[in-house]
Design an enzyme around this catalytic site. Sequence first.
Site, PDB file in Angstrom:
ATOM      1  N   GLU A 119      -3.273  -1.022 -34.757  1.00 35.96           N
ATOM      2  CA  GLU A 119      -3.929  -2.276 -34.645  1.00 35.96           C
ATOM      3  C   GLU A 119      -5.389  -2.396 -34.927  1.00 35.96           C
ATOM      4  OE1 GLU A 119      -2.001  -4.296 -35.937  1.00 35.96           O
ATOM      5  OE2 GLU A 119       0.004  -4.507 -34.856  1.00 35.96           O
ATOM      6  N   HIS A 137      -4.332  -6.733 -26.881  1.00 37.19           N
ATOM      7  CA  HIS A 137      -3.191  -7.290 -27.335  1.00 37.19           C
ATOM      8  C   HIS A 137      -1.944  -6.911 -26.826  1.00 37.19           C
ATOM      9  CE1 HIS A 137       0.188  -7.772 -30.506  1.00 37.19           C
ATOM     10  NE2 HIS A 137       0.053  -6.541 -30.751  1.00 37.19           N
ATOM     11  N   HIS A 174       2.699  -7.535 -26.124  1.00 36.38           N
ATOM     12  CA  HIS A 174       3.903  -7.819 -26.584  1.00 36.38           C
ATOM     13  C   HIS A 174       4.615  -8.342 -25.269  1.00 36.38           C
ATOM     14  CE1 HIS A 174       4.017  -4.706 -30.172  1.00 36.38           C
ATOM     15  NE2 HIS A 174       2.906  -5.587 -30.024  1.00 36.38           N
ATOM     16  N   TYR A 198      -3.121 -28.642 -18.888  1.00 37.44           N
ATOM     17  CA  TYR A 198      -4.668 -28.457 -18.998  1.00 37.44           C
ATOM     18  C   TYR A 198      -5.284 -27.247 -19.182  1.00 37.44           C
ATOM     19  CZ  TYR A 198      -5.428 -27.267 -14.067  1.00 37.44           C
ATOM     20  OH  TYR A 198      -5.573 -26.677 -12.666  1.00 37.44           O
ATOM     21  N   HIS A 244       5.683 -11.365 -33.383  1.00 39.60           N
ATOM     22  CA  HIS A 244       4.862  -9.953 -33.057  1.00 39.60           C
ATOM     23  C   HIS A 244       4.485  -9.938 -31.587  1.00 39.60           C
ATOM     24  CE1 HIS A 244       1.646  -6.966 -34.566  1.00 39.60           C
ATOM     25  NE2 HIS A 244       2.023  -6.750 -33.159  1.00 39.60           N
ATOM     26  N   TYR A 260     -17.399 -26.384 -13.793  1.00 43.73           N
ATOM     27  CA  TYR A 260     -17.137 -25.489 -12.898  1.00 43.73           C
ATOM     28  C   TYR A 260     -17.669 -24.147 -13.104  1.00 43.73           C
ATOM     29  CZ  TYR A 260     -13.696 -22.231 -10.720  1.00 43.73           C
ATOM     30  OH  TYR A 260     -13.153 -21.409  -9.686  1.00 43.73           O
TER      31      TYR A 260
END
Length: 254
Positions: A78, A97, A99, A118, A160, A213
């Site tokens: 990837e 990334h 899974h 939120y 994916h 914040y």
Amino acid sequence: MSGPSEQSLREGLLRIARQLVACGLNRGTSGNCSARHSEPDGFLITPSGIPVDDMSPESIVRMDFSGKVAGAGKPSSEWRFHRDILHQRAEVGAVIHVHSTFATALACLRRDLPPFHYMIAVAGGDSIRCAPYALFGTQELSDLALAALEGRKACLLANHGLITLGADLDDAMAIAVEVEALCEQYLIATRAGEPALLSAGQMSAVFRQFKDYGRQATLRSEAQATVRSKAQATVRSEAQTTVRSEAQATRQSE
């Protein structure tokens, strides 16, 4: 100001890759992560097909933005979306990334994650988009991911998994953990019915609160750094005074 050294980034990528498996966001050889390395201009990425227990800092692969490997190793399949995100999003320092179970389950429904909570705002918008399906490792997948990530720090990939972005690896990791939890909460809520969604106005108020914040956290961090700096200066000053006092006492005794 120069960024982290290559060695520290390699160690950081290995640490994060192990944490992703330890907390269940990845399994086996699934998932990958990368970090920007500006000297030379490029990035470091986890290797292809190596379980994290078998990785070492030397296993991490260095690449440039043309897609060439600098040195040894085979990068994750990837690497294209890692390269494209880091090249096109200057504010991003790391890409993760995974899974993970619940994010992937929602991605298999090909549904965006709407503002049912939120904390969706941690990803930078009022939803987390799901990019259309494309074969893993392809330029098409990278292009679709970039579009889904526009103005966002996270997106789902249809059938994916999940991508998260951060200023650094820890930031991207924190967002991955939060988004996985949100996907779990959303899927549980949908079992009982359709969750009530926050309005655009309510989400705008969340963003304003997050900004305040963030400023307060920055001020606290700066204040803490100042206190630490002053404390260190005091310790050094006291140590120097002690050394001088002992030296004077020694001369007097002589």
